[in-house]
Design a protein around this motif. Sequence first.
Motif, PDB file in Angstrom:
ATOM      1  N   MET A 144     -16.738   4.236  -4.932  1.00  0.00           N
ATOM      2  CA  MET A 144     -16.910   2.980  -5.643  1.00  0.00           C
ATOM      3  C   MET A 144     -16.141   1.873  -4.937  1.00  0.00           C
ATOM      4  O   MET A 144     -14.970   2.033  -4.617  1.00  0.00           O
ATOM      5  N   ARG A 145     -16.786   0.768  -4.703  1.00  0.00           N
ATOM      6  CA  ARG A 145     -16.143  -0.355  -4.018  1.00  0.00           C
ATOM      7  C   ARG A 145     -15.193  -1.045  -4.977  1.00  0.00           C
ATOM      8  O   ARG A 145     -15.526  -1.329  -6.122  1.00  0.00           O
ATOM      9  N   ARG A 146     -13.994  -1.320  -4.528  1.00  0.00           N
ATOM     10  CA  ARG A 146     -12.999  -1.998  -5.362  1.00  0.00           C
ATOM     11  C   ARG A 146     -12.671  -3.369  -4.790  1.00  0.00           C
ATOM     12  O   ARG A 146     -12.661  -3.557  -3.581  1.00  0.00           O
ATOM     13  N   ASP A 147     -12.385  -4.281  -5.692  1.00  0.00           N
ATOM     14  CA  ASP A 147     -12.042  -5.646  -5.280  1.00  0.00           C
ATOM     15  C   ASP A 147     -10.541  -5.706  -5.036  1.00  0.00           C
ATOM     16  O   ASP A 147      -9.778  -6.225  -5.850  1.00  0.00           O
ATOM     17  N   TYR A 148     -10.100  -5.162  -3.902  1.00  0.00           N
ATOM     18  CA  TYR A 148      -8.673  -5.111  -3.605  1.00  0.00           C
ATOM     19  C   TYR A 148      -8.108  -6.500  -3.324  1.00  0.00           C
ATOM     20  O   TYR A 148      -8.789  -7.360  -2.754  1.00  0.00           O
ATOM     21  N   ILE A 149      -6.856  -6.700  -3.710  1.00  0.00           N
ATOM     22  CA  ILE A 149      -6.141  -7.938  -3.388  1.00  0.00           C
ATOM     23  C   ILE A 149      -5.358  -7.683  -2.116  1.00  0.00           C
ATOM     24  O   ILE A 149      -4.455  -6.837  -2.089  1.00  0.00           O
ATOM     25  N   ALA A 150      -5.693  -8.399  -1.077  1.00  0.00           N
ATOM     26  CA  ALA A 150      -5.064  -8.169   0.229  1.00  0.00           C
ATOM     27  C   ALA A 150      -3.561  -8.428   0.163  1.00  0.00           C
ATOM     28  O   ALA A 150      -3.112  -9.493  -0.255  1.00  0.00           O
ATOM     29  N   GLY A 151      -2.776  -7.436   0.580  1.00  0.00           N
ATOM     30  CA  GLY A 151      -1.332  -7.622   0.711  1.00  0.00           C
ATOM     31  C   GLY A 151      -0.547  -7.644  -0.582  1.00  0.00           C
ATOM     32  O   GLY A 151       0.650  -7.943  -0.564  1.00  0.00           O
ATOM     33  N   ILE A 152      -1.152  -7.308  -1.711  1.00  0.00           N
ATOM     34  CA  ILE A 152      -0.428  -7.384  -2.982  1.00  0.00           C
ATOM     35  C   ILE A 152       0.781  -6.454  -2.989  1.00  0.00           C
ATOM     36  O   ILE A 152       1.809  -6.734  -3.611  1.00  0.00           O
ATOM     37  N   TYR A 153       0.688  -5.343  -2.242  1.00  0.00           N
ATOM     38  CA  TYR A 153       1.760  -4.351  -2.231  1.00  0.00           C
ATOM     39  C   TYR A 153       2.939  -4.761  -1.345  1.00  0.00           C
ATOM     40  O   TYR A 153       3.980  -4.107  -1.356  1.00  0.00           O
ATOM     41  N   ASN A 154       2.801  -5.839  -0.587  1.00  0.00           N
ATOM     42  CA  ASN A 154       3.887  -6.253   0.306  1.00  0.00           C
ATOM     43  C   ASN A 154       5.041  -6.908  -0.436  1.00  0.00           C
ATOM     44  O   ASN A 154       6.169  -6.933   0.061  1.00  0.00           O
TER      45      ASN A 154
END
Length: 267
Positions: A1-11
Amino acid sequence: MRRDYIAGIYNTCDYWCDRCAFTRRCRNYHMGEELEQCERRKPASDEENQARWDSVDAVLSEARTRLDDLAAERFDDLLSSAEEDDAPEAFEQFRAEQDARDKVVRSHFVVKAAAAYMQAVSEWLKSAAPEVKEVADRLVAQARFTAEAADARAELERLEDDVDIVVWYHTLLPPKANRMISGLLELPEQAAWNDGSDVYGTGKLMLVSIDRSLAAWTQLLTYLPSQEDVIMGFLIRLDHLRRGIERAVPQARAFIRPGLDEFASPE
């Protein structure tokens, strides 16, 4: 399933996945989930594992065949060059510069204040544990045997939540302080404050961690009135640390961390 990830949120997060409202949009979180699922699967047989390594060995053999001639020639050139230059002197200079920078970092007020806060809280958690348990036990008894059971359960949850917040963030602050100050020393003089640098995101994370800790300690005062002097000391320590961060990185509070500061709630 494709997810709308937030780039760099884990940084620039606090790694507290159990309390995060954005795990659905965090790539790191889902990679961890997938790893756990893999670990829960039936272990591969000896034959399957051997087949995997045989496949890797075959690829490695092919790669070595391709690289041998070209790499050998270039390695000889590099080795000759290294023997002629001043590598030992350059290494000693680099190490001296690193030692000097580390000394500056360790002596910075923010780093020292964060470390001192962590040490003081760690000691308090040990010494105050019996009193915290006594309060928790009383609330448990009230929740079981009194008409105010619902209120007692809510109070118990708040107490546990406040302690969890204090515990989580008191160990997070020192490494983040080191990271922020180290990065600050390496920033170009003309760097834009909102250029996405790790320095500002780390500063914002520290300020948010301090805000949450301040709130938790303030609420703990209502449960542990006998600890008022000590808790007020922690509040003052955190306020001094906040001021130190805002002086070192004035723009930190305004920094918008991907996802975490962009949305009031998950989409």
